[in-house]
Structures are given as structure tokens and as C-alpha cells.
Design a protein around this motif. Structure first.
Motif, PDB file in Angstrom:
ATOM      1  N   UNK A 157      87.913  40.713  61.036  1.00 35.62           N
ATOM      2  CA  UNK A 157      87.678  40.810  62.487  1.00 35.62           C
ATOM      3  C   UNK A 157      86.183  40.860  62.834  1.00 35.62           C
ATOM      4  N   UNK A 158      85.329  40.233  61.992  1.00 40.77           N
ATOM      5  CA  UNK A 158      83.889  40.338  62.145  1.00 40.77           C
ATOM      6  C   UNK A 158      83.279  39.106  62.799  1.00 40.77           C
TER       7      UNK A 158
ATOM      8  N   UNK B 263      76.290  31.976  58.681  1.00 41.58           N
ATOM      9  CA  UNK B 263      77.086  32.964  57.959  1.00 41.58           C
ATOM     10  C   UNK B 263      77.638  32.305  56.701  1.00 41.58           C
ATOM     11  N   UNK B 264      77.646  33.037  55.616  1.00 43.46           N
ATOM     12  CA  UNK B 264      78.126  32.505  54.350  1.00 43.46           C
ATOM     13  C   UNK B 264      79.617  32.173  54.438  1.00 43.46           C
TER      14      UNK B 264
ATOM     15  N   UNK C 213      78.802  39.114  52.079  1.00 41.95           N
ATOM     16  CA  UNK C 213      78.276  39.729  53.306  1.00 41.95           C
ATOM     17  C   UNK C 213      76.900  39.184  53.703  1.00 41.95           C
ATOM     18  N   UNK C 214      76.693  37.866  53.494  1.00 43.69           N
ATOM     19  CA  UNK C 214      75.397  37.250  53.757  1.00 43.69           C
ATOM     20  C   UNK C 214      75.367  36.549  55.105  1.00 43.69           C
ATOM     21  N   UNK C 215      74.298  36.831  55.837  1.00 42.39           N
ATOM     22  CA  UNK C 215      74.013  36.211  57.133  1.00 42.39           C
ATOM     23  C   UNK C 215      72.525  35.887  57.132  1.00 42.39           C
ATOM     24  N   UNK C 216      72.165  34.717  57.645  1.00 34.38           N
ATOM     25  CA  UNK C 216      70.753  34.337  57.728  1.00 34.38           C
ATOM     26  C   UNK C 216      70.421  34.018  59.177  1.00 34.38           C
ATOM     27  N   UNK C 217      69.267  34.524  59.620  1.00 41.18           N
ATOM     28  CA  UNK C 217      68.758  34.258  60.968  1.00 41.18           C
ATOM     29  C   UNK C 217      67.472  33.454  60.839  1.00 41.18           C
ATOM     30  N   UNK C 218      67.259  32.532  61.770  1.00 42.99           N
ATOM     31  CA  UNK C 218      65.976  31.852  61.876  1.00 42.99           C
ATOM     32  C   UNK C 218      65.388  32.235  63.224  1.00 42.99           C
TER      33      UNK C 218
ATOM     34  N   UNK D 227      74.285  42.639  53.276  1.00 45.90           N
ATOM     35  CA  UNK D 227      75.158  43.802  53.437  1.00 45.90           C
ATOM     36  C   UNK D 227      75.777  43.845  54.830  1.00 45.90           C
ATOM     37  N   UNK D 228      76.019  42.677  55.395  1.00 44.36           N
ATOM     38  CA  UNK D 228      76.709  42.591  56.673  1.00 44.36           C
ATOM     39  C   UNK D 228      75.894  43.040  57.866  1.00 44.36           C
ATOM     40  N   UNK D 229      74.577  43.183  57.704  1.00 49.38           N
ATOM     41  CA  UNK D 229      73.720  43.540  58.825  1.00 49.38           C
ATOM     42  C   UNK D 229      73.172  44.944  58.788  1.00 49.38           C
ATOM     43  N   UNK D 230      73.463  45.702  57.736  1.00 42.40           N
ATOM     44  CA  UNK D 230      72.901  47.050  57.631  1.00 42.40           C
ATOM     45  C   UNK D 230      71.388  46.993  57.534  1.00 42.40           C
TER      46      UNK D 230
END
Length: 191
Positions: A89-90, A129-130, A137-142, A153-156
Motif C-alpha cells: 500500500x506504498x 522506484x525500484x 526499498x530503493x527510491x531515487x530522486x533527481x 530504506x523506503x525514505x527513512x
């Protein structure tokens, strides 16, 4: 949409139809679909006044979920939906330089990161998002300063990948979904 307007593809995208009745309401500035959209018909929409809506019937009706309180209305808004959203649900959402996470299918959102460079806000321009997010739990922002930020770690926490200036003119250009490769790619563009 009860209080907003959006249009959705009909006949494989050959024509579009209004899904709000009178065409009024706040402007939709962000739209995301479920990785299982063909089966669950779920979409999320963000409006200029930072309201979040969800549909589970392909846009025939929209449920108001919440309003995200930010200092300025969203001009640059991006969504990233977990490939396992049906179970975890993320979702992630950026509004300008703020990053939010929802772990309840969009009902509530928590601010998890503010993109700053030497104390100045930098608008998020890319979000990936991976395809294996449920495990890694990988997300990349530009950001607009060509920095890439990564969380595993999902945004921690996020780390700056220190690409500013190294690849000036490069940007996050594509995100593959559903386990396709590449997860993200870099593309050179010239001013």
C-alpha cells in the motif's frame, strides 16, 4: 472526480472524455496508475491545491483522500507507486522540493524529505522506484540541480549521490515498470 476534473483514455487512448461532469474544479497536476491497472483500474490524482484523489473504477468516480498541507501549491508534482502496492500500500509523492510517503494507499501522507542544496530548496524533477521495491526499498530522486538522491530504506534517510556538475545536462529520463530493465537511465541533453 467529485471536486476536480480529469480526463481518461477511452478506446485505447484514441479519444478522451471528461470524468468530472461540468469540467470545473481544481487542475490535476499529477497522475499515477497502479502497476495492476488493467485488473484493479486504480489511479491516483493530485490537484494544484494539493488534494489527493483515488479511483478504483478507471476514473468513472473519484474518492477524495486527503489534502497535503505545504507552504505553496504544487507546480512540480510526481508520483511513484510501489510495484507491490496491492500488498504494501506504498506510494510516494513529491510537491516542489518536498517528498511524501503513504503506506495506506494514499489516505494519509508523511513528509519524509526536503531536497535542499546549500540551504536552498531544489525542486524534484525525477522520481524512480525500484521494480523490486518490496525487497530493496530503493527510491531515487533527481533534483533541478542535477543531484541524484537515493534511499534504500523506503525514505527513512536519503544520500546525495554527488552527481552535480559531473554530468551537466543529463537527467533522469525513463523509469521501467513491472520488472523491465533499466530501472532508470541517464540521457544526455544539450542546452
Amino acid at each position: 472526480m467529485a471536486q476536480g476534473a480529469t480526463s481518461g483514455p477511452v478506446s485505447s487512448g484514441l479519444s478522451w472524455v471528461s470524468r468530472c461532469g461540468n469540467g470545473g474544479g481544481p487542475r490535476v497536476i499529477g497522475l499515477a496508475s497502479s502497476p495492476n491497472d488493467a485488473k484493479d483500474h486504480t489511479l491516483w490524482a493530485a490537484t494544484f491545491d494539493n488534494r489527493i484523489y483515488r479511483t478504483s473504477d478507471g476514473g468513472a468516480s473519484w474518492l477524495f483522500m486527503t489534502t497535503i498541507v505545504v507552504a505553496q501549491g504544487g507546480l512540480d508534482t510526481l508520483f511513484a507507486v510501489s510495484p507491490s502496492v496491492a500488498t504494501d500500500r506504498t506510494l510516494f509523492l513529491t510537491i516542489n522540493n518536498f517528498v511524501y510517503r503513504s503506506t495506506d494507499n494514499g489516505a494519509t501522507w508523511t513528509s519524509i524529505y526536503t531536497v535542499l542544496d546549500t540551504g536552498n530548496p531544489k525542486v524534484v524533477k525525477g522520481l524512480a522506484i525500484s521494480p523490486n521495491y518490496a525487497v530493496d526499498h530503493t527510491l531515487i530522486l533527481e533534483a533541478e540541480n542535477f543531484h541524484l538522491y537515493r534511499t534504500r530504506n523506503g525514505g527513512t534517510s536519503f544520500s546525495d549521490l554527488a552527481l552535480a556538475g559531473v554530468a551537466l545536462g543529463q537527467h533522469l529520463s525513463s523509469v521501467a515498470r513491472g520488472g523491465q530493465t533499466p530501472l532508470w537511465s541517464m540521457e544526455r541533453s544539450y542546452p
